[in-house]
Design an enzyme around this catalytic site. Structure first.
Site: not given
Ligand SMILES: NC(=O)c1ccc[n+]([C@@H]2O[C@H](COP(=O)([O-])OP(=O)(O)OC[C@H]3O[C@@H](n4cnc5c(N)ncnc54)[C@H](OP(=O)(O)O)[C@@H]3O)[C@@H](O)[C@H]2O)c1
Length: 333
Positions: A13-14, A17, A108-110, A203, A210
């Site tokens: 549900r994300g 996903g 993830s890329s982090c 911000w 990115r």
């Protein structure tokens, strides 16, 4: 994967996903296994064991994770490391125990060092210090990559870790306290437009660069990877001493300021952008080298403005304001 294969999408549900589920359904997969968070708590090892013993999936996509933007990562590092370590440990371990044929673990890329050369190659993993604001999350994800490598090496499994760049798309999280930069900008611009505000605060300096990939493109790449013939899949997994790791990127990046202007144009916000330099910028640049994926013949299909427009339509549908979008924006994008 045979169209009758039993495929478990954890976290269906994300953002990631749900895109995986859409992709698998659209390709005709018939036996898709899903459980909501309320139905199956993945930090509960015995519940995960029972689920795997009962359902016996043949293929597993791990898109369940505790995910958030800079603010949430910075404020709740204990929850990010604990929850993610538990979820991935249980799903990877039970996948091995129940003989899953292939598994794809999303990170993830982090996970890559804060100051590594750009574009970021898979080989740069563990070559330098991480960005501090999301280090707890990144270390959990790196542990997941190492788990995949270790299980492949010791048990001969075929577990692959895929690292997508920043994702956006239908079903994204638009809660400003927990969202990533792109959905946060969509909400802020929409609210500013609706409220007739003259400016929107963004911000940081607007200078960090990115990369953004539509979640449907990410899902397309993941399903393609899981469908590779054995020899090609094993080549992606690499040898026993290398990480079974592949980047999923789109090959283009831009500054946050440029992104903000694109979002403003899609949303129809015509006011000024104000950069709040008291807020953190995060990593100066995060641009993935997706050469390994490209070498397999894959490339993204959805352009950024087109993808943001689709995400904005989804946002409006959920906000009950689609009419406003159709009247004021659709013709421009
Ligand atoms: N979003 C991005 O930009 C991005 C970029 C690159 C990689 N990824 C990777 O993609 C993966 C998924 O990210 P996402 O953005 O799709 O996150 P998301 O939208 O927050 O979805 C995560 C899903 O996992 C479920 N979940 C979380 N903890 C769980 C638990 N303990 N038990 C059962 N279910 C649980 C959530 O359910 P609830 O909501 O009910 O808790 C949710 O459905 C992550 O590994 C992330 O690193 C995301």
């Amino acid at each position: 994967m045979d169209l009758n294969a039993r495929i478990y999408v954890a976290g269906h549900r994300g953002l990631a996903g749900s895109a995986l589920l859409r992709r698998l359904e659209s390709q005709g997969y018939r036996d898709l296994l899903t459980r909501t968070h309320a139905e199956l708590e993945l930090t509960d090892q015995s519940a995960v064991r029972k689920f795997f013993e009962r359902e016996k999936p043949e293929y597993v996509f791990i898109a369940a994770a505790k995910v958030g933007g800079i603010l949430a990562n910075n404020d709740y590092p204990a929850e990010f490391i604990q929850s993610n370590l538990a979820v991935q440990t249980h799903v990877i371990h039970e996948s091995w125990r129940s003989g899953v044929k292939r598994l794809l673990f999303l990170g993830s890329s982090c996970i890559y060092p804060r100051d590594c050369p750009q574009p970021i190659k898979e080989d740069y993993l563990l070559t330098g210090p991480l960005e501090l604001t999301n280090r707890a999350y990144a270390i959990a994800k790196i542990a997941g990559v190492e788990m995949c490598r270790s299980y492949n090496r010791q048990y001969g499994t075929r577990f692959l870790a895929a690292m997508p760049t920043n994702l956006y798309g239908p079903g994204d999280n638009y809660d400003l306290a927990a969202s990533h930069v792109l959905p946060a900008l969509v909400r802020k611009m929409h609210e500013a437009k609706a409220g007739g505000l003259a400016k929107v605060s963004v911000w940081g300096t607007g200078k960090p660069r990115r990369e953004f990939l539509c979640s449907d493109d990410m899902a397309d790449a993941c399903v393609m990877l899981m469908n590779l013939p054995d020899a090609a899949f094993d080549k992606v997994l690499h040898g026993p001493n290398e990480f079974p790791l592949i980047n999923i990127g789109c090959g283009e990046d831009q500054t946050i300021a440029e992104l903000a202007r694109t979002v403003a144009s899609v949303v129809g916000f015509r006011g000024a952008l104000e950069f709040d330099t008291s807020k953190p910028d995060g990593t100066p640049r995060k641009f993935l080298d997706a050469g390994r994926l490209r070498a397999l013949g894959w490339s993204p299909r959805v352009g950024l403005a087109e993808g943001i427009a689709a995400a904005y339509r989804d946002f409006l549908a959920r906000e009950g304001a689609r009419k406003d979008f159709n009247e004021t924006t659709e013709t421009r994008t």
